[in-house]
Write a protein that holds these residues in place. Structure first.
Motif, PDB file in Angstrom:
ATOM      1  N   ARG A 101       0.835  -1.206   0.000  1.00 31.02           N
ATOM      2  CA  ARG A 101       0.000   0.000   0.000  1.00 31.02           C
ATOM      3  C   ARG A 101       0.870   1.258   0.000  1.00 31.02           C
ATOM      4  O   ARG A 101       0.600   2.209  -0.737  1.00 31.02           O
ATOM      5  N   MET A 102       1.921   1.257   0.814  1.00 30.11           N
ATOM      6  CA  MET A 102       2.833   2.402   0.828  1.00 30.11           C
ATOM      7  C   MET A 102       3.550   2.531  -0.510  1.00 30.11           C
ATOM      8  O   MET A 102       3.711   3.640  -1.032  1.00 30.11           O
ATOM      9  N   TRP A 103       3.989   1.421  -1.074  1.00 29.62           N
ATOM     10  CA  TRP A 103       4.663   1.420  -2.359  1.00 29.62           C
ATOM     11  C   TRP A 103       3.769   2.044  -3.436  1.00 29.62           C
ATOM     12  O   TRP A 103       4.213   2.906  -4.190  1.00 29.62           O
ATOM     13  N   ASP A 104       2.528   1.596  -3.508  1.00 32.97           N
ATOM     14  CA  ASP A 104       1.610   2.121  -4.517  1.00 32.97           C
ATOM     15  C   ASP A 104       1.427   3.635  -4.374  1.00 32.97           C
ATOM     16  O   ASP A 104       1.403   4.361  -5.362  1.00 32.97           O
ATOM     17  N   HIS A 105       1.314   4.099  -3.135  1.00 34.72           N
ATOM     18  CA  HIS A 105       1.164   5.535  -2.878  1.00 34.72           C
ATOM     19  C   HIS A 105       2.436   6.273  -3.304  1.00 34.72           C
ATOM     20  O   HIS A 105       2.373   7.322  -3.961  1.00 34.72           O
ATOM     21  N   ALA A 106       3.594   5.730  -2.949  1.00 35.83           N
ATOM     22  CA  ALA A 106       4.868   6.364  -3.291  1.00 35.83           C
ATOM     23  C   ALA A 106       5.063   6.429  -4.811  1.00 35.83           C
ATOM     24  O   ALA A 106       5.498   7.458  -5.344  1.00 35.83           O
ATOM     25  N   VAL A 107       4.734   5.348  -5.511  1.00 31.35           N
ATOM     26  CA  VAL A 107       4.888   5.330  -6.968  1.00 31.35           C
ATOM     27  C   VAL A 107       3.951   6.352  -7.602  1.00 31.35           C
ATOM     28  O   VAL A 107       4.345   7.098  -8.508  1.00 31.35           O
ATOM     29  N   ALA A 108       2.724   6.425  -7.118  1.00 30.31           N
ATOM     30  CA  ALA A 108       1.777   7.417  -7.653  1.00 30.31           C
ATOM     31  C   ALA A 108       2.314   8.827  -7.435  1.00 30.31           C
ATOM     32  O   ALA A 108       2.248   9.676  -8.337  1.00 30.31           O
ATOM     33  N   ARG A 109       2.846   9.109  -6.252  1.00 32.31           N
ATOM     34  CA  ARG A 109       3.420  10.429  -5.978  1.00 32.31           C
ATOM     35  C   ARG A 109       4.653  10.679  -6.860  1.00 32.31           C
ATOM     36  O   ARG A 109       4.833  11.772  -7.381  1.00 32.31           O
ATOM     37  N   ALA A 110       5.510   9.672  -7.004  1.00 35.17           N
ATOM     38  CA  ALA A 110       6.717   9.814  -7.817  1.00 35.17           C
ATOM     39  C   ALA A 110       6.363  10.132  -9.271  1.00 35.17           C
ATOM     40  O   ALA A 110       7.049  10.924  -9.918  1.00 35.17           O
ATOM     41  N   GLY A 128      14.110  -8.162  -2.313  1.00 34.63           N
ATOM     42  CA  GLY A 128      13.083  -9.040  -2.880  1.00 34.63           C
ATOM     43  C   GLY A 128      11.725  -8.365  -2.961  1.00 34.63           C
ATOM     44  O   GLY A 128      10.986  -8.545  -3.942  1.00 34.63           O
ATOM     45  N   PHE A 129      11.378  -7.579  -1.947  1.00 34.93           N
ATOM     46  CA  PHE A 129      10.113  -6.840  -1.973  1.00 34.93           C
ATOM     47  C   PHE A 129      10.082  -5.890  -3.155  1.00 34.93           C
ATOM     48  O   PHE A 129       9.127  -5.865  -3.934  1.00 34.93           O
ATOM     49  N   TYR A 130      11.129  -5.085  -3.312  1.00 34.60           N
ATOM     50  CA  TYR A 130      11.143  -4.108  -4.397  1.00 34.60           C
ATOM     51  C   TYR A 130      11.159  -4.793  -5.764  1.00 34.60           C
ATOM     52  O   TYR A 130      10.523  -4.309  -6.704  1.00 34.60           O
ATOM     53  N   GLN A 131      11.845  -5.924  -5.877  1.00 34.33           N
ATOM     54  CA  GLN A 131      11.812  -6.661  -7.136  1.00 34.33           C
ATOM     55  C   GLN A 131      10.397  -7.159  -7.426  1.00 34.33           C
ATOM     56  O   GLN A 131       9.922  -7.078  -8.555  1.00 34.33           O
ATOM     57  N   ALA A 132       9.704  -7.644  -6.401  1.00 36.15           N
ATOM     58  CA  ALA A 132       8.319  -8.097  -6.583  1.00 36.15           C
ATOM     59  C   ALA A 132       7.401  -6.944  -6.984  1.00 36.15           C
ATOM     60  O   ALA A 132       6.383  -7.155  -7.653  1.00 36.15           O
ATOM     61  N   MET A 133       7.781  -5.720  -6.622  1.00 30.02           N
ATOM     62  CA  MET A 133       6.993  -4.543  -6.974  1.00 30.02           C
ATOM     63  C   MET A 133       7.338  -4.015  -8.372  1.00 30.02           C
ATOM     64  O   MET A 133       6.729  -3.069  -8.842  1.00 30.02           O
ATOM     65  N   GLY A 134       8.331  -4.625  -9.026  1.00 29.41           N
ATOM     66  CA  GLY A 134       8.674  -4.244 -10.390  1.00 29.41           C
ATOM     67  C   GLY A 134       9.973  -3.488 -10.545  1.00 29.41           C
ATOM     68  O   GLY A 134      10.361  -3.145 -11.657  1.00 29.41           O
ATOM     69  N   ALA A 135      10.677  -3.202  -9.459  1.00 34.66           N
ATOM     70  CA  ALA A 135      11.964  -2.503  -9.553  1.00 34.66           C
ATOM     71  C   ALA A 135      13.034  -3.480 -10.027  1.00 34.66           C
ATOM     72  O   ALA A 135      12.984  -4.674  -9.728  1.00 34.66           O
TER      73      ALA A 135
END
Length: 163
Positions: A101-110, A128-135
């Motif tokens: 949820r925080m990642w999605d908010h941060a990406v939208a803001r970015a 691993g978390f960031y890779q799973a998020m697409g980084a």
């Protein structure tokens, strides 16, 4: 605390010390103060979130209706990109979907910055978390034996979605 009771709000510079304390609790969850005390001491001296950072950068808190802070992140413009400088959760909130949820908010803001990509300097336990998020992992940087930060990038262009 129910996830639906949580919402984002801009961070207040007056809460910098409380956010740094949350950071240290999160790092402790992964054993870093015990396994790498010198690095944690150096981080505290050089990389602690400050009131000035909060004032000057896009910093958001995830908090409950009663004001309890659960996590936070900070975005800072860097040359031709935006940097996810901080992203930390309270230890009891790790693994419950709030990181996403925080990642999605941060990406939208970015994406509102107009930059084409976001850089993440990742804790070794979060790669691993960031890779799973697409980084994508560009490289690792060894700070101490057994402690390597990941230098990661996420495209922010229209149509680039996180995983």
């Amino acid at each position: 605390m129910a996830a639906d009771d949580l919402d984002f709000r801009p961070a207040d510079p007056a809460e910098a010390d409380a956010l740094w304390a949350l950071t240290l609790r999160s790092l402790d969850h992964w054993g870093h103060p015990t396994n790498h005390p010198d690095l944690i001491a150096q981080m505290s001296a050089e990389d602690a979130i400050t009131a000035a950072y909060i004032r000057d950068n896009d910093t958001w808190v995830l908090a409950s209706g009663d004001g309890t802070t659960v996590g936070y992140y900070g975005l800072k413009p860097i040359e031709a990109a935006v940097d996810l400088t901080y992203m930390f959760l309270e230890p009891e909130a790790i693994g419950g979907g709030l990181g996403r949820r925080m990642w999605d908010h941060a990406v939208a803001r970015a994406r509102t910055t107009g930059n084409e990509r976001m850089r993440i300097i990742s804790d070794p336990m979060a790669i691993g978390f960031y890779q799973a998020m697409g980084a994508e992992l560009e490289r690792t940087v060894a700070l101490a034996p057994g402690f390597e930060l990941g230098v990661m990038w996420l495209p922010l262009a229209d149509g680039a979605e996180s995983a």
